[in-house]
Design an enzyme around this catalytic site. Structure first.
Site, PDB file in Angstrom:
ATOM      1  N   GLU A   1     -29.587  70.692  51.552  1.00  0.00           N
ATOM      2  CA  GLU A   1     -28.282  70.045  51.348  1.00  0.00           C
ATOM      3  C   GLU A   1     -28.355  68.524  51.423  1.00  0.00           C
ATOM      4  OE1 GLU A   1     -28.454  72.829  53.283  1.00  0.00           O
ATOM      5  OE2 GLU A   1     -27.208  74.271  52.218  1.00  0.00           O
TER       6      GLU A   1
ATOM      7  N   HIS B   1     -18.940  79.967  58.719  1.00  0.00           N
ATOM      8  CA  HIS B   1     -18.646  80.093  57.281  1.00  0.00           C
ATOM      9  C   HIS B   1     -17.147  80.192  57.021  1.00  0.00           C
ATOM     10  CE1 HIS B   1     -22.922  81.172  57.237  1.00  0.00           C
ATOM     11  NE2 HIS B   1     -22.926  80.967  55.939  1.00  0.00           N
TER      12      HIS B   1
END
Lengths: 321, 334, 382
Positions: free
Chosen positions: B70, B139
């Protein structure tokens, strides 16, 4: 690669400019005229100049917190840089960036960076732009030995190789991340790290402009030819502290004096070109004098330039909002 | 007009903008999927299938699968934006900002200011957010208040398929860095979405209900709940204006203040955590700018200040509901 | 005396209307009402309007409560003579509700279609029976409705269904408008737009039509009548352009500039005598249209060509006398976009200036406008 006289004179002028710029900022900071803090590049000049002399308008570089040398080598306006360091409205960034954030995107200089390891991912992006738009450009990340331990740096090696980007990673290993020695903090070797990612890597002596120039030329050629990323590990020395005001008690007694005496990249260059009869000492001296005058003028202009007016506080946050 | 899902709307926006502008590229983990694998190519189109079909049309040069990296690819998207591309990077779940936030808030957000107005960084970072997916603490977060806090970023939170398409097109055409939040529970929501490209300007709230009694401000999936609550309340004679700001940076504060000026009552519904969140931000805005218009204290409807739990029983208790909004509205009406 | 019980159902005002809210009853239970009496105020997501009774008799039951939102076709009230007993009315209400529920589930609204015309794609909504065939024995000549600057075919939602009882009524989107393509074939001037409409008529297989044009659409209808009188059975001008030089350029420019809800709402206030008619959905729909790619350049091009320098570029007053096509004008007296005084270009008998209405007279006074159009086209058909 054989450099002609004009190129050699340009290299000398550029290295001399960086040295004079940094030594003067050192003095002005000590005198109290410069706000904040600055990180000086003196002693490392051959790296920035040796690499950037291989680049042109298509190419981008990302710098570090020790960015003045990279800026000058990539063609940023020197009086504009000086005014920026003094926080003036006429500065290259209007006084909003300061020493640690000097940038000129039109010159392909994507910014000095206050975040150690901030640059390598950005350079993957610049290289992706060059590859996608087929500009033929390459992108260079200058990385300190401290930044070489950041995850961003190793993520960037991997991404650059996976995408086969025209990217070049230049590790400027001056032996110290702040006060911590790289021979302690860097596990393994910079070269083997790169090779672990399948990236060709070479180590060069940071006082040798010519070695750096040749290593960079090979990496640029590889990148422009679609051969993907390269890494150059430059072993060099910094003459000043991590930041101005750093007492450098972590260095060995007499270490800096010895480096200045025995391992100076400018002295090395002078010796090489005069001994080989490529340039006359008088030519080098003349350029030195011109550079000194130019820096003097830049400092005077910066000191007399107005500060940014208060309304500028609120501008330049967004293109539109 | 054709009904399309939130997912289709975003896919259509990306497709149309990639056709219009060759500088638009898409990157992220599995945005196509199957790279280097022995099986299907374009195997995923993103974990929720939002970008399915883009790679076959635009090729791997413009639909770039990335390693799981990322910091690397979000930074690359930002560097590419600063040098001439208009990348759309997919930060799968916003919870993953933890491993790349430096590139977003220290680099992308600051370039223009630090460089004296000379940088343009037209990057879009798409990211999923929100609870209700039984996906637990790492999440399911909202986290848009963290991005809203950073000057230099624009923050977009569409609540319908129509808005998703128009806001995504605006995000791609916008010259500033945009964080585009997609609530994972909205992907199958259907709405009338024009086939033609259109851009919805940032900082323009949508009034999804109009009424004189109470102003309800809600974001993302909470807009649906606020609408349900408003419809239920209307049957009982309480008329709510529901304001969906659409973007939290810039934010249409005028619409909120104008409405509170008319109703004198405010309920703010936010799926983000209550501390330093959007609900608190809107409440502070109204306290500062419209205190004298208020007929009752402002009410916030948010989850409790705890991480998102896994067990369905706990997650359902965590999330705001239409019933809780109704209760809050009745509270300010009392 | 009659023992007939007649229902009053929720009207369907236009394609998009699926339900309406009963804002207020305007008559009391037990009152004698005539057909056409204003009996209810009904609010839809698009507009609020008064509902004129479709039947006559005594209002025996107000079934719908004020504030209630009901689907199209739902029973609002019951009309019957005094002799009908309450039990019979209860039974009627129960039966009606069941029937309406079943019918409502089966009903499908007609959808606009996209058709390729010369150089552009027209969106058209056709209501009513098919147009007259070659034999001339079919239904009457169709009506073609042309909206104004920034409008679309849904502007006729209160008119098109009423006129479509005995003939085909086709409403179209002009180039750059509504769901039509956003290219302007041939440019933005009136002549080019009239050419585009001719192309649309060909695409729709309409050889000859009664034209109803609003504002810019009126000037286009006049241009078409001048260019091809054989294709035009009559022209109804509604608050039309083309009859004088004045036009409210603040409105035109404001409409082009407005990209926010508040600006758009303020701008379109000028369209109505009663701005309270402007609903949130009306403003939202306009913004949704304005956001589409290509709309702004199209509107700009039309404004620059048709209303250059704040004056109407195309004038038809000198050509009206020679025009072999009957022309009537309907205007809202309070029109703030094009002055109602422009109507004087049309002879007294064919000029109708309605009070308490603005530029959107066909939305503010639909029943009267519909009656005027219906009577005029029937007369023109001979």
């Amino acid at each position: 690669m054989q450099l002609n006289r004009e190129q050699l004179l340009a290299a000398w002028r550029m290295m001399g400019t960086i040295r004079a710029f940094e030594d003067r900022v050192h003095a002005e900071f000590a005198a109290g005229g410069i706000p904040g803090f600055v990180h000086l590049y003196a002693g490392e000049e051959a790296s920035a100049v040796g690499v950037c002399m291989n680049l042109d308008h298509r190419d981008k570089i990302a710098s570090t917190h020790r960015g003045h040398g990279h800026c000058i080598a990539k063609g940023c306006d020197v009086p504009g840089m000086m005014a920026e360091i003094f926080g003036r409205a006429s500065g290259l960034c209007g006084g909003k960036g300061g020493s640690m954030h000097i940038a000129d995107l039109e010159k392909g200089m994507m910014g000095a960076n206050g975040i150690v390891g901030g640059g390598p991912p950005l350079i993957c992006g610049a290289a992706l732009t060059a590859k996608t738009l087929k500009t033929g450009g390459v992108a260079v990340a200058f990385i300190g030995d401290g930044a070489s331990n950041q995850g961003t740096t190793m993520e960037s090696y991997n991404l650059a190789k996976a995408w086969m980007l025209p990217a070049i990673f230049v590790i400027e290993d001056n032996g110290y991340a702040e006060s911590t020695a790289s021979n302690w903090s860097v596990s393994g070797s910079q070269i083997k790290r790169a090779e672990g990612f399948g990236i060709p890597a070479v180590q060069v002596d940071g006082i040798d402009f010519f070695a750096i120039h040749d290593a960079a030329a090979e990496a640029v050629e590889r990148a422009r030819g679609g051969g993907g990323p390269s890494l150059i590990h430059v072993k060099l020395n910094r003459y000043h502290g991590h930041f101005e005001g750093d007492a450098q008690t972590y260095r060995a007694p007499g270490e800096i004096e010895r480096l200045r005496r025995e391992r100076d990249p400018l002295a090395h260059f002078r010796r090489r070109v005069t001994e080989a009869g490529l340039l006359e000492a008088s030519q080098l001296d003349a350029i030195e004098a011109e550079v000194a005058t130019a820096i003097e003028t830049a400092v005077a202009a910066a000191k007399s330039a107005p500060m940014p007016p208060p309304p500028n506080l609120l501008t330049d946050v967004y293109v539109s909002y | 007009m054709a009904k399309k899902s939130f997912r289709q709307a975003i896919n259509e926006a990306l497709t149309q903008e990639m056709r219009r502008d060759p500088r638009v590229v898409l990157m992220g983990e599995d945005v196509a999927g199957g790279l280097g694998s022995p099986g299907e190519d374009d195997a995923w189109g993103g974990p929720m299938g939002v970008t399915k079909g883009l790679m076959p049309e635009f090729g791997r040069e413009r639909v770039l699968d990335t390693p799981i990296t990322e910091s690397g690819f979000i930074g690359a998207a930002i560097g590419a934006a600063a040098t001439g591309l208009r990348p759309v990077a997919d930060l799968m779940f916003v919870d993953f900002m933890g491993v790349c936030f430096d590139q977003i808030f220290n680099q992308a957000a600051k370039f223009r200011y630090m460089f004296g107005g000379k940088a343009v960084t037209p990057v879009v970072i798409r990211t999923m957010f929100g609870a209700g997916f039984r996906a637990a603490s790492q999440h399911s977060q909202c986290l848009y208040p963290l991005f809203t806090h950073i000057p230099g970023l624009k923050v977009v939170i569409p609540s319908s398929a129509y808005d998703a398409k128009g806001l995504m097109i605006q995000a791609i055409r916008d010259d500033d860095p945009v964080i585009f939040f997609e609530h994972k529970m909205l992907y199958d929501d259907m709405d009338e979405v024009p086939d033609e490209p259109y851009a919805i300007p940032f900082g323009e709230a949508n009034l999804t209900r109009e009424g004189d009694d109470v102003t309800v401000v809600a974001l993302g999936r909470m807009v649906k709940l606020a609408n349900e609550a408003a419809d239920a309340l209307r049957r009982d004679g309480v008329a709510c204006t529901v304001i969906d700001p659409r973007t939290t940076s810039p934010m249409d504060t005028d619409s909120i203040l104008e409405s509170v000026g008319e109703t004198g009552r405010l309920v703010v519904v936010d799926e983000a955590h209550p501390r330093c969140g959007m609900a608190a931000d809107v409440a502070a805005l109204v306290a500062q700018e419209a205190f004298r218009a208020l007929k009752a204290p402002v009410r916030m409807v948010t989850p409790p200040h705890v991480p998102v739990p896994f067990s369905p029983a706990l997650e359902d208790a965590y999330l705001p509901t239409a019933a809780r909004i109704v209760e809050a509205v009745r509270g300010v009406m009392a | 005396m009659s023992d007939a019980i007649r229902p009053i159902g929720m009207p369907k005002w236009g394609l998009a209307m699926t339900e309406g809210k009963v804002n207020a009853w305007l008559v009391e239970e037990g009152a004698e009402i005539a057909q056409g009496d204003e009996i209810l105020e009904i609010e839809t997501s698009k507009i609020t309007n008064v509902f004129e009774s479709p039947v006559a008799g005594r209002l025996r039951r107000r079934v719908a409560a004020e504030g209630e939102t009901l689907p199209v076709g739902a029973l609002l009230g019951v009309v019957a003579d005094g002799g009908v007993d309450e039990a019979a009315i209860d039974a009627f209400v129960a039966q009606y509700r069941q029937h309406a529920a079943e019918a409502g589930a089966a009903a499908a609204a007609p959808e606009p279609v996209l058709l390729p015309a010369e150089g552009w794609t027209v969106r058209a909504l056709r209501l009513g029976p098919e147009a007259a065939g070659e034999s001339g024995t079919g239904p009457a000549t169709p009506v073609l409705m042309i909206h104004g600057f920034g409008g679309d075919l849904l502007n006729w939602q209160l008119n098109q269904p009423a006129l479509a009882a005995d003939r085909a009524v086709v409403a179209i989107d002009l180039p750059g408008h509504g769901g039509a393509s956003k290219v302007l074939p041939g440019g933005g001037d009136i002549a080019a737009l009239a050419g585009a409409v001719r192309g649309a008529m060909a695409a729709l297989a309409i050889e000859r039509a009664h034209l109803v044009g609003h504002s810019l659409g009126g000037a286009i209808a006049l241009q078409l009548a001048c260019d091809a009188p054989e294709a035009v059975a009559s022209v109804t001008l509604v608050c039309s352009a083309g009859l004088g030089p004045e036009i409210n350029t603040d409105y035109i420019e404001g409409f082009i500039a407005a990209d926010r809800r508040r600006e758009m709402k303020a701008t379109v206030t000028a369209l109505f005598a009663d701005p309270s008619l402007i609903s949130r959905d009306m403003v939202d729909d306009l913004l949704k249209y304005k956001r589409l790619d290509g709309v702004l350049p199209a509107l700009r091009a039309i404004a620059d060509a048709a209303f250059a320098g704040g004056r109407q570029a195309a004038m038809f007053t000198d050509r009206l006398a020679a025009l072999p096509v009957p022309v009537q004008a309907i205007w809202g007296e309070a029109d703030r976009i094009i002055p109602a005084a422009h109507a004087t270009a049309i002879a007294d008998a064919r000029r109708h200036v309605l009070p308490d209405a603005g530029h959107m007279v066909h939305m503010e006074r639909p029943e009267e406008v519909n009656r005027l159009i219906a009577a005029f086209v029937t007369a023109a058909d001979g």
